[in-house]
Motif scaffolding. Structure first.
Motif, PDB file in Angstrom:
ATOM      1  N   ILE A   1       0.877  -1.176   0.000  1.00 16.49           N
ATOM      2  CA  ILE A   1       0.000   0.000   0.000  1.00 16.49           C
ATOM      3  C   ILE A   1       0.910   1.219   0.000  1.00 16.49           C
ATOM      4  N   LYS A   2       0.641   2.118  -0.919  1.00 17.11           N
ATOM      5  CA  LYS A   2       1.500   3.291  -1.082  1.00 17.11           C
ATOM      6  C   LYS A   2       1.598   4.080   0.228  1.00 17.11           C
TER       7      LYS A   2
ATOM      8  N   TYR B   1       2.966   3.080   3.018  1.00 15.58           N
ATOM      9  CA  TYR B   1       3.065   2.268   4.246  1.00 15.58           C
ATOM     10  C   TYR B   1       4.044   1.122   4.029  1.00 15.58           C
TER      11      TYR B   1
ATOM     12  N   ALA C   1      -5.212  -2.555   4.799  1.00 17.12           N
ATOM     13  CA  ALA C   1      -5.760  -1.223   4.543  1.00 17.12           C
ATOM     14  C   ALA C   1      -6.783  -0.870   5.612  1.00 17.12           C
TER      15      ALA C   1
ATOM     16  N   LEU D   1      -4.876  -0.203   8.922  1.00 16.71           N
ATOM     17  CA  LEU D   1      -4.194   1.093   8.886  1.00 16.71           C
ATOM     18  C   LEU D   1      -5.197   2.240   8.946  1.00 16.71           C
ATOM     19  N   SER D   2      -6.320   2.080   8.256  1.00 11.03           N
ATOM     20  CA  SER D   2      -7.332   3.136   8.257  1.00 11.03           C
ATOM     21  C   SER D   2      -7.952   3.286   9.638  1.00 11.03           C
TER      22      SER D   2
ATOM     23  N   ALA E   1      -3.400   5.809  10.513  1.00 14.38           N
ATOM     24  CA  ALA E   1      -1.942   5.924  10.374  1.00 14.38           C
ATOM     25  C   ALA E   1      -1.591   6.843   9.203  1.00 14.38           C
ATOM     26  N   THR E   2      -0.666   7.744   9.452  1.00 16.32           N
ATOM     27  CA  THR E   2      -0.269   8.664   8.377  1.00 16.32           C
ATOM     28  C   THR E   2       0.777   7.996   7.500  1.00 16.32           C
ATOM     29  N   PRO E   3       0.685   8.193   6.182  1.00 16.22           N
ATOM     30  CA  PRO E   3       1.684   7.580   5.297  1.00 16.22           C
ATOM     31  C   PRO E   3       3.022   8.293   5.397  1.00 16.22           C
TER      32      PRO E   3
ATOM     33  N   ALA F   1       4.708   9.403  -0.269  1.00 14.94           N
ATOM     34  CA  ALA F   1       3.374   9.935  -0.571  1.00 14.94           C
ATOM     35  C   ALA F   1       3.460  10.837  -1.790  1.00 14.94           C
ATOM     36  N   PRO F   2       2.454  10.777  -2.664  1.00  8.35           N
ATOM     37  CA  PRO F   2       2.529  11.593  -3.871  1.00  8.35           C
ATOM     38  C   PRO F   2       2.414  13.078  -3.548  1.00  8.35           C
TER      39      PRO F   2
ATOM     40  N   LEU G   1     -11.240   3.555   1.882  1.00  6.75           N
ATOM     41  CA  LEU G   1     -10.480   3.537   3.114  1.00  6.75           C
ATOM     42  C   LEU G   1      -9.392   4.597   3.054  1.00  6.75           C
ATOM     43  N   PHE G   2      -9.111   5.147   4.210  1.00 10.85           N
ATOM     44  CA  PHE G   2      -8.103   6.204   4.283  1.00 10.85           C
ATOM     45  C   PHE G   2      -6.755   5.718   3.753  1.00 10.85           C
ATOM     46  N   ALA G   3      -6.406   4.484   4.106  1.00 10.55           N
ATOM     47  CA  ALA G   3      -5.074   3.982   3.741  1.00 10.55           C
ATOM     48  C   ALA G   3      -4.882   3.880   2.233  1.00 10.55           C
TER      49      ALA G   3
END
Lengths: 445, 136
Positions: A361-362, A364, A429, A432-433, A437-439, A444-445, B102-104
């Motif tokens: 997952i981008k 993370y 996902a 983490l959601s 959790a902040t990426p 991050a793009p 989802l946020f992630a």
């Protein structure tokens, strides 16, 4: 006198008939279930089953046993018959529940729901037969989710077959396949038999085991030399045979036992499988080699997640637990913390460099290892039925949860990376959601 | 003169047997019977009137209990219905059906926080303090 005897015999006939009818009535009562009053009282006084976040999984309302969450953790909760629990926790904890105690589980309803919906979504797409997901809280060994596909709704349990009621992650045994490589590599690192950058010559196949040996081959095309990192990245069986070449079979078997394979899981009351680890007498060169890539042994999903949790938990094995305040008694150090840490880095690279499209997952750091194991049918490895497996944890640097996925008998795209890894990603996902959790800022793009 | 004591008289004292000299005349008996009868009648009247005045209590209580039971059942059913309706699966499905993600896995964008606009700080109004010192 004659008349008198006749009257008496008629009276006796009448009494006999009445007694017989009483017997028939009593038998009918037993046959059609316990007397209504007793049953209603037994059900009404029964304790509830709750998830860790307070959701009611089973309770009694108006003398009826109901499961408000429907299919959520259906196989774990089990169901109740007329007066007694029949399966799952309803049966395992029948005593405490009957005496009115509530049962609080460690399950997190959000994660459990995420695991079930991921299975429900992905497995049918691949025409899989059944599957299971386990999520463990790394530090404590609390079981956050134990999902089974296909789903089972205890509210109308009579509609479901015995197979569908099976609590698969705890009971079903399967060959964990290549996921074991990560554990064996960690053990070899712990013994000082290899390093992450040790280079091995890795042809696509190799003969192992002398006279009684067999040819071991690789599925994924790879360079002719691989480092330990590369062996995990390309999931090379040949590479693994090199890594365990100097591993004392007794030591290696001890490591696998320490991870919990072939051992009873210290989870009180709840039935769970033990898996198979061959006895030491049979540990020849070939068995050592096949065990290094997870064939010729078997484990339950519960055992696999507990074993992977050793890597996540800095080398310490923690027995899983399902009920708040019970279990989790067994703890032992299997690996040195720094070895666990470097193995985690290897597995992070496996995901990031090899299967990011399927398992990553981008933003993370997810770490894990796929596995695709052939299934033994009638004593031979089938070439059409596979178990697709994935084991991993997150975040890779300091894991908080360990997740394992197993899907059996997929007809299409059955590889671990195609089937089990996306389920792992979906569950991750959700986890983490739910943490918010902040990426990473760098990716991050 | 020997004073005669007004003690109850017992006949047959010489034989050792004693018996009180009771008033057994008809008017005394009649009065007593009437008195007792009146007491009985009063008691009966009192009891019947109490019973009559409270006769509504039990049916009312029973009705209230029944109503309570119905309400409890209704509440339990509603709680159950609510729990069944707000399961995490349903909420997740609803969210997905409404285009939420989802946020992630949601695409995230980053931006630098811009500084605050360059507004001069408000200067506090000058405050004059006068101090008078008196030396003793």
């Amino acid at each position: 006198m004659e008349v008198k005897i006749r009257t008496r015999s008629a009276l006796m006939r009448l009494i006999a008939l009445a007694m017989f009818l009483t017997l028939v009535w009593a038998y009918a009562q037993l046959e059609w279930g316990a007397p209504q009053g007793v049953r209603q009282r037994a059900v009404q006084a029964r304790g509830s089953i709750l998830s860790a976040d307070g959701r009611v999984l089973a309770t009694s309302v108006n003398g009826k046993r109901v499961y408000p969450q429907g299919t959520l953790a259906g196989q774990i909760v089990g169901m109740m018959g007329d007066t007694e629990g029949l399966e799952g926790l309803e049966a395992a904890y029948n005593g405490p529940l009957t005496s009115g105690q509530n049962l609080k589980l460690t399950l997190d309803s959000q994660i459990q729901a995420a695991a079930e919906s991921a299975l429900n979504k992905v497995v049918p797409e691949h025409q899989g037969e059944y599957g299971s997901v386990m999520v463990l809280e790394t530090r404590t060994g609390r079981v956050l989710a134990a999902a089974t596909y296909p789903a089972f709704n205890p509210n109308d349990w009579r509609q479901f077959s015995q197979e569908q009621r099976r609590n698969r992650p705890f009971i079903d045994q399967f060959e964990p396949g290549s996921t074991i490589k990560a554990l064996v590599v960690a053990a070899a690192l712990n013994e000082g038999l290899t390093t992450p950058n040790t280079l091995y010559s890795t042809p696509m196949s190799r003969f192992v085991g002398g006279r009684w040996g067999s040819r071991i081959g690789d599925a994924v095309a790879h360079p002719s030399t691989l480092t330990t990192q590369g062996i995990l990245r390309y999931s090379s069986n040949v590479g693994m045979t090199h890594i365990v070449e100097h591993f004392d079979p007794k030591r290696m078997r001890e490591y696998l036992a320490q991870y919990g394979f072939g051992q009873k899981v210290a989870l009180p009351v709840v039935p769970s499988g033990r898996g198979i680890l061959k006895p030491l007498e049979q540990w020849g060169e070939l068995v050592r080699a096949t065990n290094a890539f997870g064939q010729g042994m078997s484990s339950t999903n519960l055992q696999l997640v507990s074993a992977f949790n050793v890597l996540a938990n800095d080398g310490q094995y923690v027995a899983p637990r399902l009920i708040e305040g019970s279990g989790g008694l067994e703890r032992r150090n299997v690996l040195r913390p720094e070895v666990a840490r470097s193995t985690r880095q290897l597995l992070l690279n496996v995901v990031n460099e090899g299967i990011f499209h399927a398992a990553g997952i981008k933003g993370y750091d997810l770490a894990g290892k796929t596995g695709t194991a052939q299934v033994v049918v009638d004593g031979r490895y089938s070439s059409t039925i596979y178990d697709s497996v994935f084991a991993g944890f997150l975040p890779a640097e300091a894991p908080r949860v360990t997740i394992t996925v197993m899907v059996h008998g997929a007809k299409q795209r059955h590889h671990g990376s195609q089937l089990a890894a996306p389920i792992f990603r979906e569950v991750s996902a959700q986890v983490l959601s739910s943490w918010g959790a902040t990426p990473h800022t760098d990716t991050a793009p | 003169m020997k004073r005669r004591l007004n003690l109850p008289q017992w006949s047959g004292a010489s034989t050792g047997l004693t018996r009180p000299d009771l008033d057994l005349t008809l008017p005394t008996w009649r009065a007593r019977a009437v008195r007792y009868l009146l007491i009985y009648v009063a008691l009966v009247v009192a009891l019947i009137s109490v019973r009559a005045s409270t006769s509504g209590v039990r049916p009312a209580l029973r009705e209230a209990q029944q109503q309570e039971q119905t309400l409890i059942t209704q509440r339990d059913n509603l709680a159950l219905q609510l729990q069944a309706l707000e399961t995490p699966q349903r909420i997740g499905e609803w969210a997905r059906a409404n285009g939420m993600q989802l946020f992630a896995v949601a695409p995230k964008s980053t931006a630098d926080l811009t500084g605050l606009p360059d507004v001069p700080l408000p200067t506090p109004a000058p405050r004059r303090v006068e101090v008078k010192t008196q030396w003793k």
